[in-house]
Every structure is written in C-alpha cells, then in structure tokens.
Scaffold this motif. Structure first.
Motif, PDB file in Angstrom:
ATOM      1  N   TYR A 191      38.703  36.729  51.528  1.00 43.10           N
ATOM      2  CA  TYR A 191      37.682  37.214  50.610  1.00 43.10           C
ATOM      3  C   TYR A 191      38.479  37.226  49.199  1.00 43.10           C
ATOM      4  O   TYR A 191      39.860  37.580  49.008  1.00 43.10           O
ATOM      5  N   ASP A 192      38.008  36.441  48.289  1.00 39.54           N
ATOM      6  CA  ASP A 192      38.405  36.543  46.788  1.00 39.54           C
ATOM      7  C   ASP A 192      37.933  37.732  46.222  1.00 39.54           C
ATOM      8  O   ASP A 192      36.493  38.230  46.085  1.00 39.54           O
ATOM      9  N   ILE A 193      38.809  38.341  45.148  1.00 40.12           N
ATOM     10  CA  ILE A 193      38.572  39.451  44.573  1.00 40.12           C
ATOM     11  C   ILE A 193      38.238  39.137  43.160  1.00 40.12           C
ATOM     12  O   ILE A 193      39.072  38.478  42.443  1.00 40.12           O
ATOM     13  N   ASP A 194      36.960  39.297  42.839  1.00 42.61           N
ATOM     14  CA  ASP A 194      36.594  39.045  41.464  1.00 42.61           C
ATOM     15  C   ASP A 194      36.983  40.325  40.404  1.00 42.61           C
ATOM     16  O   ASP A 194      36.426  41.274  40.449  1.00 42.61           O
ATOM     17  N   LEU A 195      37.997  40.115  39.659  1.00 39.27           N
ATOM     18  CA  LEU A 195      38.767  40.824  38.697  1.00 39.27           C
ATOM     19  C   LEU A 195      37.730  41.262  37.541  1.00 39.27           C
ATOM     20  O   LEU A 195      37.850  42.510  36.958  1.00 39.27           O
ATOM     21  N   LYS A 196      36.837  40.526  37.487  1.00 43.28           N
ATOM     22  CA  LYS A 196      35.796  40.789  36.285  1.00 43.28           C
ATOM     23  C   LYS A 196      35.165  42.100  36.575  1.00 43.28           C
ATOM     24  O   LYS A 196      34.789  42.787  35.838  1.00 43.28           O
ATOM     25  N   GLN A 197      34.698  42.314  37.837  1.00 43.53           N
ATOM     26  CA  GLN A 197      33.968  43.566  38.131  1.00 43.53           C
ATOM     27  C   GLN A 197      34.697  44.765  37.770  1.00 43.53           C
ATOM     28  O   GLN A 197      34.218  45.960  37.652  1.00 43.53           O
ATOM     29  N   PHE A 198      36.260  44.605  37.607  1.00 46.82           N
ATOM     30  CA  PHE A 198      37.039  45.829  36.987  1.00 46.82           C
ATOM     31  C   PHE A 198      37.253  45.773  35.633  1.00 46.82           C
ATOM     32  O   PHE A 198      38.089  46.496  35.308  1.00 46.82           O
ATOM     33  N   GLY A 199      36.626  44.676  34.927  1.00 53.79           N
ATOM     34  CA  GLY A 199      36.859  44.615  33.499  1.00 53.79           C
ATOM     35  C   GLY A 199      38.231  44.028  33.234  1.00 53.79           C
ATOM     36  O   GLY A 199      38.632  43.807  32.098  1.00 53.79           O
ATOM     37  N   ILE A 200      38.699  43.209  33.964  1.00 57.48           N
ATOM     38  CA  ILE A 200      39.796  42.128  34.026  1.00 57.48           C
ATOM     39  C   ILE A 200      39.468  40.723  33.819  1.00 57.48           C
ATOM     40  O   ILE A 200      38.958  40.201  34.819  1.00 57.48           O
ATOM     41  N   ASP A 201      39.513  40.243  32.610  1.00 55.31           N
ATOM     42  CA  ASP A 201      38.967  38.784  32.481  1.00 55.31           C
ATOM     43  C   ASP A 201      40.290  38.039  32.344  1.00 55.31           C
ATOM     44  O   ASP A 201      40.606  37.689  31.261  1.00 55.31           O
ATOM     45  N   VAL A 202      40.793  37.520  33.367  1.00 47.25           N
ATOM     46  CA  VAL A 202      41.961  36.436  33.386  1.00 47.25           C
ATOM     47  C   VAL A 202      41.454  35.263  34.579  1.00 47.25           C
ATOM     48  O   VAL A 202      40.429  35.629  35.270  1.00 47.25           O
ATOM     49  N   PRO A 203      42.022  34.246  34.236  1.00 46.40           N
ATOM     50  CA  PRO A 203      42.033  33.189  35.320  1.00 46.40           C
ATOM     51  C   PRO A 203      42.731  33.200  36.696  1.00 46.40           C
ATOM     52  O   PRO A 203      42.997  32.220  37.141  1.00 46.40           O
ATOM     53  N   ILE A 204      42.884  34.423  37.268  1.00 43.27           N
ATOM     54  CA  ILE A 204      43.348  34.760  38.380  1.00 43.27           C
ATOM     55  C   ILE A 204      42.327  35.143  39.303  1.00 43.27           C
ATOM     56  O   ILE A 204      41.786  36.254  39.054  1.00 43.27           O
ATOM     57  N   THR A 205      42.534  34.747  40.700  1.00 41.04           N
ATOM     58  CA  THR A 205      41.800  35.439  41.676  1.00 41.04           C
ATOM     59  C   THR A 205      42.428  35.844  42.825  1.00 41.04           C
ATOM     60  O   THR A 205      42.913  35.060  43.761  1.00 41.04           O
ATOM     61  N   PRO A 206      42.741  37.113  42.931  1.00 34.42           N
ATOM     62  CA  PRO A 206      43.557  37.567  44.125  1.00 34.42           C
ATOM     63  C   PRO A 206      42.816  37.494  45.556  1.00 34.42           C
ATOM     64  O   PRO A 206      41.403  37.390  45.350  1.00 34.42           O
ATOM     65  N   PHE A 207      43.408  37.027  46.664  1.00 31.65           N
ATOM     66  CA  PHE A 207      42.548  37.009  47.750  1.00 31.65           C
ATOM     67  C   PHE A 207      43.443  37.655  49.212  1.00 31.65           C
ATOM     68  O   PHE A 207      44.475  37.773  49.118  1.00 31.65           O
ATOM     69  N   VAL A 208      42.543  37.829  49.963  1.00 28.58           N
ATOM     70  CA  VAL A 208      43.201  38.335  51.391  1.00 28.58           C
ATOM     71  C   VAL A 208      42.552  37.672  52.492  1.00 28.58           C
ATOM     72  O   VAL A 208      41.208  37.366  52.203  1.00 28.58           O
TER      73      VAL A 208
END
Length: 379
Positions: free
Chosen positions: A121-138
């Motif tokens: 699962y990729d975590i979309d940081l934009k939904q938390f107001g963080i706009d960076v080209p990094i996608t955490p995943f687990v």
C-alpha cells in the motif's frame, strides 16, 4: 550494531527533503533491487554429533552469519488507489563464520532462492497536506524459498574432530516490507526506492526434512543431521521501479480570483434651496465624500459645474443672467468646501451653466429641486 546502523541509513534516505508531486501507480510496473542481507544467528539441533555429546550424539549449537547480499525482481499492478500486488523472485546469500561450542574455526556460506506474492500500500502524503515527490509504502508477502547450505566445515582446536554441513531444503517464507519511493525528475514513471524487509522462513526438520551432517574423527566418518529453527533475514535494499502507465499529475488548482474593490463614484451631486448658494449640512457631507474619493482613485482634474432651475426672481433675459450668476456662486461654494476638505485649488475647474442642461425637463418658470445643483466630476 550492524542492524542499528543499516536501519538508520534506510530511515535517513527515505526522509530526504525534496519538492514535487508524488506518483501513485496505476497499471503495470516492474521493480528491481538489491542490497545488504543480515541473517540472525540460527539455532541448530544436531543428531550424530559425537564430539559435543559422545554418549547420545545429540547437541545444540548456534551458527553466526557474517556479510551477505540480496537481490530481487518483481512484476506488479497498481490499482490507482494506493494498493499494489506483485509477484517477486528473490535470491539471498550469507557467509557463515562461527559455530558456538568448544573452540573452533567455521567457514562456509548459504543461499536461498524462490518466489513470493506481495501486497503493498502506497501512502499518499498529499492527503495530509505534504506535497513532496516521496511515496512511503508498507507491505506483506508470502511464498516458498529453497534454502541451500554450501559445504560448511567446523574444525575443533587441538583435536582431529570436524563436522560438515550441506544440502538443500525448501519451505514456507514470509516477509514484511516498509520503504519509500522517490520520483526521478523528468522521467515519468521512474522511481528510486529504499526499503527494509524482514524475511522469515520456517524451520527445517520433522516432515520437511533436516539437513544432512557428517562428523569426522580419528575413527572415521559418522552421518547425522541438523534441524534448524526459524530463519530471519534483515534486508536493506536500494532499487528502481518503473510504472508503464503513469497517470498525469492533476492540473494545478485554479487561481483564486479576488473581485476588485468597488470603485468610488466619480460624479457627485450637491443640491441647493431655491435662490440660495450656501451649502446645507447634507451638501457638506457629499462634498466631503467627493474630496475623500479623489484621494483613492486616479484623479487628474476635478470639474465643478453649477446649475439652476428655470424659475427666477426676475423675468426674461434679466432672469437668465441672474440664474447664470447664481450657478457660478453655487459652484464657487462647492469649490471652497473642497479646498477646506484638503483638495488643492489648482486641481479644481469651476463652470456655471445657469438654466442649461436640466437634470429633469420641466415647463417654463418651474421650481425643480433636482435642477438646482452642482455636479462634482472626478477626471
């Protein structure tokens, strides 16, 4: 210490600050990676080990691993909502350099290979107001690995005794995954990944079958076997991932249009009593508004025009001449008030038009209040 250092390196790489939009994969992708493989100390239970326990031939020891590496390749599918599923092939290698027990020298290596199915699962940081080209995943995975021990020999100090371990067995494997993907600038679909994996494998023994072992001493060779407990690999991986059908980034939000502030009126009307040129209290308020507006809009000239109605205190041409003079006196009264309100006298032009240009058309000799006026026009 090695485990702590590698974990810290993975965390720092995943947290590097950058700026742009992150990619959530939609459609097919491939993933390749490799890195450091650290195997926890393994527990082995020996049958046929006549040196450590001559009476029964049973003993237990721990094998300590040294350096190793891992590599994998996977093909997967992203569903566009953060979920991904993939099939992975993996290869692991690790050196063995010590067996617990009496003083000994141990050398050898092992390797594992096989396949797993992963769900991530990729975590979309934009939904938390963080706009960076990094996608955490687990993610988690499960599959089957073959474990192979290359000939691993232990020599015991000051004795003719030695043991040798080898062979291949297969068993169930599972893993947990945590990492982050960084979008490569100007290459849509390409991502650099860093991740930590804990790869586990069930023990070997019982119905699965133990690994064969040989013991050697001055009397010859003795055959035995080893049952191993569960095996755990800690892996720190750097990789590249490519998505074939990357969705274009969403369009930027429309700019917020701020409506312009209302423009102050540029024409003001000041009304007078019949046959009067002095200003009423309401007339002074209107003149003050015009003076204030002249400081808020671009004004190069203020025109002050005076008018009367067509009634007059004197008949005929004499009345028209009188009204013309009355309109000029009214305009002069307004000019004087503007100057008192701070408007420079040089910016004001005064005109008197008498009965001409009525605001409300009337019959002759009509007292019309709206025609008894002065117009203040801001140019």
């Amino acid at each position: 210490m090695r485990l702590r250092t590698a974990l810290l390196a993975t965390t720092l790489m995943a947290a590097a600050p950058v700026a742009a939009n992150a990619t959530i994969i939609t459609g097919p992708y491939v993933d390749l990676g490799g890195g450091y493989n650290l195997v926890q100390t393994q527990h082995g239970h020996f049958n046929g080990d006549g040196y450590n326990n001559p009476a029964t031939g049973l003993s237990s020891s721990r094998y300590r691993h040294k350096d190793g590496f891992t590599g994998f390749g996977s093909f997967g599918w992203g569903f566009g909502n953060g979920l991904r599923a993939e099939v992975e092939g993996v290869y692991n290698y690790s050196e063995l350099n010590h067996r617990s027990g009496p003083a000994n020298t141990t050398s050898g290596s092992d390797q594992s290979y096989g396949g797993l199915v992963n769900v991530l699962y990729d975590i979309d940081l934009k939904q938390f107001g963080i706009d960076v080209p990094i996608t955490p995943f687990v993610g988690i995975g499960a599959g089957y690995l073959w474990q192979h021990y290359n000939p691993t020999t232990t020599y015991y100090a000051n004795t003719p005794y030695s043991t040798r371990l080898g062979g291949t067995r297969g068993g169930f494997a599972y893993q947990g995954i945590v990492g982050a993907a960084y979008d490569i600038p100007d290459v849509p679909g390409l991502q650099l990944t860093v991740q930590y994996r804990m790869l586990g494998q069930t023990g070997f023994g019982g119905s699965v079958g133990p690994f064969p072992q040989s013991s050697f001493n001055q009397y010859g060779r003795t055959e035995g076997h080893v049952n191993f407990d569960n095996r755990f690999n800690h892996q720190f991986i750097l990789g590249l991932r490519y998505a074939f059908d990357t969705a274009p980034p969403p369009p930027p939000p429309a700019p917020v249009v701020v409506p312009p502030a209302p423009t102050p009126a540029r024409t003001y009307l000041v009304f007078f009593d019949w046959d009067r040129s002095d200003l009423t209290a309401r007339a002074r308020e209107i003149v003050a508004e015009a003076a204030q507006a002249s400081t808020h809009v671009q004004t190069t000239r203020i025109e002050v025009n005076g008018y009367t109605d067509n009634s007059a205190a004197h008949p005929g041409a004499r009345g028209q001449k009188y009204n013309l003079g009355l309109s000029i006196r009214r305009a002069d009264s307004v000019k004087a008030e503007l100057i008192r309100d701070g408007v420079p006298a040089t910016a004001i032009d005064v005109h008197g038009y008498g009965e001409a240009h009525p605001l409300v058309p009337t019959g002759p000799n009509t007292r019309e209040p709206q025609n008894r006026r002065v117009e203040i026009i801001l140019h």
